[in-house]
Design an enzyme around this catalytic site. Sequence first.
Site, PDB file in Angstrom:
ATOM      1  NE  ARG A  58       9.123 -12.565 -10.436  1.00  0.00           N
ATOM      2  CZ  ARG A  58       8.054 -13.355 -10.389  1.00  0.00           C
ATOM      3  NH1 ARG A  58       8.125 -14.605 -10.806  1.00  0.00           N
ATOM      4  NH2 ARG A  58       6.913 -12.921  -9.899  1.00  0.00           N
ATOM      5  CE  LYS A 103      11.261 -11.616  -5.556  1.00  0.00           C
ATOM      6  NZ  LYS A 103      11.038 -10.318  -5.989  1.00  0.00           N
ATOM      7  CG  HIS A 140       8.092 -11.598  -1.429  1.00  0.00           C
ATOM      8  ND1 HIS A 140       6.971 -11.295  -2.177  1.00  0.00           N
ATOM      9  CD2 HIS A 140       9.109 -10.918  -2.001  1.00  0.00           C
ATOM     10  CE1 HIS A 140       7.299 -10.469  -3.147  1.00  0.00           C
ATOM     11  NE2 HIS A 140       8.586 -10.220  -3.061  1.00  0.00           N
ATOM     12  CB  SER A 173       4.761  -7.245  -7.367  1.00  0.00           C
ATOM     13  OG  SER A 173       5.460  -6.294  -8.101  1.00  0.00           O
ATOM     14  CE  LYS A 220       7.876  -7.086  -1.476  1.00  0.00           C
ATOM     15  NZ  LYS A 220       6.744  -6.905  -2.391  1.00  0.00           N
ATOM     16  CB  THR A 221      10.871  -1.101  -2.457  1.00  0.00           C
ATOM     17  OG1 THR A 221      11.143  -2.470  -2.771  1.00  0.00           O
ATOM     18  CG2 THR A 221      12.126  -0.277  -2.696  1.00  0.00           C
ATOM     19  CG  ASP A 232      11.852  -8.347  -2.749  1.00  0.00           C
ATOM     20  OD1 ASP A 232      10.691  -7.892  -2.768  1.00  0.00           O
ATOM     21  OD2 ASP A 232      12.196  -9.328  -3.425  1.00  0.00           O
TER      22      ASP A 232
HETATM   23  P1  ATP Z   1       8.094  -5.567  -5.646  1.00  0.00           P
HETATM   24  O1  ATP Z   1       7.867  -6.851  -4.876  1.00  0.00           O
HETATM   25  O2  ATP Z   1       7.672  -5.701  -7.072  1.00  0.00           O
HETATM   26  O3  ATP Z   1       9.470  -5.022  -5.474  1.00  0.00           O
HETATM   27  P2  ATP Z   1       7.101  -3.613  -3.700  1.00  0.00           P
HETATM   28  O4  ATP Z   1       6.135  -4.201  -2.711  1.00  0.00           O
HETATM   29  O5  ATP Z   1       8.476  -3.361  -3.224  1.00  0.00           O
HETATM   30  O6  ATP Z   1       7.046  -4.479  -5.061  1.00  0.00           O
HETATM   31  P3  ATP Z   1       7.110  -0.828  -4.280  1.00  0.00           P
HETATM   32  O7  ATP Z   1       8.294  -0.890  -5.179  1.00  0.00           O
HETATM   33  O8  ATP Z   1       7.299  -0.225  -2.948  1.00  0.00           O
HETATM   34  O9  ATP Z   1       6.435  -2.264  -4.165  1.00  0.00           O
HETATM   35  O10 ATP Z   1       5.962  -0.112  -5.087  1.00  0.00           O
HETATM   36  C1  ATP Z   1       4.908   0.624  -4.572  1.00  0.00           C
HETATM   37  C2  ATP Z   1       4.517   1.601  -5.673  1.00  0.00           C
HETATM   38  O11 ATP Z   1       3.286   2.223  -5.379  1.00  0.00           O
HETATM   39  C3  ATP Z   1       5.560   2.690  -5.810  1.00  0.00           C
HETATM   40  O12 ATP Z   1       5.681   3.012  -7.163  1.00  0.00           O
HETATM   41  C4  ATP Z   1       4.927   3.845  -5.015  1.00  0.00           C
HETATM   42  O13 ATP Z   1       5.335   5.101  -5.474  1.00  0.00           O
HETATM   43  C5  ATP Z   1       3.455   3.629  -5.294  1.00  0.00           C
HETATM   44  N1  ATP Z   1       2.520   4.109  -4.247  1.00  0.00           N
HETATM   45  C6  ATP Z   1       1.489   4.939  -4.459  1.00  0.00           C
HETATM   46  N2  ATP Z   1       0.788   5.130  -3.341  1.00  0.00           N
HETATM   47  C7  ATP Z   1       1.370   4.399  -2.374  1.00  0.00           C
HETATM   48  C8  ATP Z   1       1.090   4.199  -0.983  1.00  0.00           C
HETATM   49  N3  ATP Z   1       0.075   4.773  -0.384  1.00  0.00           N
HETATM   50  N4  ATP Z   1       1.935   3.394  -0.292  1.00  0.00           N
HETATM   51  C9  ATP Z   1       2.965   2.775  -0.899  1.00  0.00           C
HETATM   52  N5  ATP Z   1       3.266   2.926  -2.212  1.00  0.00           N
HETATM   53  C10 ATP Z   1       2.483   3.734  -2.948  1.00  0.00           C
HETATM   54 MN    MN Z   2      10.354  -4.044  -3.910  1.00  0.00          MN
END
Ligand code: ATP
Ligand code: MN
Length: 563
Positions: free
Chosen positions: A81, A227, A246, A264, A268-269, A283
């Site tokens: 973004r 977003k 969020h 981010s 979360k995902t 999200d």
């Molecule tokens: P966004 O808001 O940008 O979508 P998000 O909170 O959904 O971000 P994720 O997409 O879940 O974040 O990203 C977490 C990243 O960290 C992934 O690439 C995942 O493989 C990595 N990772 C490594 N270790 C961990 C852990 N212990 N727990 C969660 N994720 C981990």
């Molecule tokens: Mn996500």
Amino acid sequence: MLRNFFKPSLLLQNNLRYKYLSNICNDLGLNKLGITKPETIHHNLSYSQLFKHEVKNEEGSIMKCKYGDTFSIETGKFTGRSPNDKWIVKNIGKESDKNIWWGDVNKEITPGIFDDLYNKSINHFNSLNECYVFDGYCGTSIKSQKKVRFIHELAWQQHFVSNMFIRPKNKNDLNNFEPDFTIINACAIKNEDWKKQKLNSENAIAFNIEKKVAIIIGTWYGGENKKGIFSLMNYWLPLNNIMSMHCSANIGKNGDSALFFGLSGTGKTTLSVDPERKLIGDDEHGWDEDGIFNLEGGCYAKTINLLEENEPDIYKAIRKNALLENVYQNEDKTPGYENTFKTENGRVSYPIYHIENFHKLQNAGHPKNIIFLTCDAYGVLPPIAKLSSGQAMYHFLNGYTSKVAGTEIGITEPKATFSACFGEAFLTLHPSKYAELFEKKLNEHDSNVYLVNTGWIGGGYGVGNRISIKNTRKCIDAILSGDIEKCEFTKDEIFRFQIPKELPGLSKKICNPILSWKNKVQFVTTSYMLSIMFQDNYKKYKGKGLKDYSDYGPKIKETITNF
Ligand code: ATP
Ligand code: MN
């Protein structure tokens, strides 16, 4: 003769064609926006139609993924973004002027500049022969659902919003579709007058709340569409006393729902997809008097270092109808998720039903557990801590995570990031408005709140390691199964929340971070440093008319006794 014969008939044909086509513009109401010229408007194409267009327009390539060929595109210069290019029109004296949290997150532009950008976008669409229109919904709770329209030049962008927003069940749903908001995405043009207009760059994402329209200029990044609407939901919902958040969400077999807040990259995902639980969304969610509900119709997962063994459900979701963004393609046409040559923010969008274990209803009762995810690269926050409701409010407002400085040699210092409500970039109202609603919800429904650090253990970035997804899952499982309630806790001397002494499958050493640091003195100094950053950041939430939670934050003591 022949000529004479053909000429009028051609004219007639053209006239008829023009009439027919302009009817399409009229039917959809595009003429009201000023879009009258495109000869063909592709309205809510199916996935297979979109795929044909993507290939025909040569918009990307087909990636050979394990679970099926997947279309893959690149978004050019922007692979994330562009928050400095986001603007909101200051309609002096109007509702939005009074409500908006004006400042760095919501920077104002005049109606005049907006109209200028708007006309540029409309002129662009009027120079095209064809364009795409997607009509869909945001929010699965009918009471607060919004009708959204996206006007695009490219098929893949329609594909993206078809994945991310709630798709109409059938075409009849779209009869008399009157959008609550329209995004006109003219990503292909640049705004050459930006200096004169005192904007940030030749790119712009500009919203006019009263006119119910936003325009995007110059950036192709798909996330701006998603977003952009989220920022508006963060406006409409709280003004109707509905919490917008969020966070991701899932639901257990007994109907117990959980929310996962986090900035981010905090997980979360990744963590909301759970073989034992059904996914509600990854999200954006709302929380009204009936419970929680997804705002979206799909997920947007990071692909960096994606491995089937670590994240099997996300890996399997990457198949036909998913859309890969900025993912490296190996010579044999397979995706190179580990290759960050293009960006570290490689992504895939897919409709929610690509996750086998998804919750069809997309809503659930009030959450039993709420988890704040943080990725602490300093390695001093425990993998899991229990928060009191006051502490929950403190951490909600502070919204801490940290980022690693990058992969350049010699840079080892992580950078603390504080983002109100774990999503400051998308807040259109003052953070206290969300905090007020959140506190009310917490008190009414008595949800448990935990802080889970998915970042570093055994030392900060450069010394320790990121905790494994497997171990983080053990923390989450202990929360969701209720096993954590049976644990013995110890109080963190600095942050003052409760840390479980040990958890099923997780040793004492992992649970209490000081035990895994070799250099205890450095642990304490780093904790102090972080707590000072917490206190400094919290200062902005102290002031007249604001409820003060600073007593629930870290305190620096002269002696540390728990190691
Ligand atoms: P966004 O808001 O940008 O979508 P998000 O909170 O959904 O971000 P994720 O997409 O879940 O974040 O990203 C977490 C990243 O960290 C992934 O690439 C995942 O493989 C990595 N990772 C490594 N270790 C961990 C852990 N212990 N727990 C969660 N994720 C981990
Ligand atoms: Mn996500």
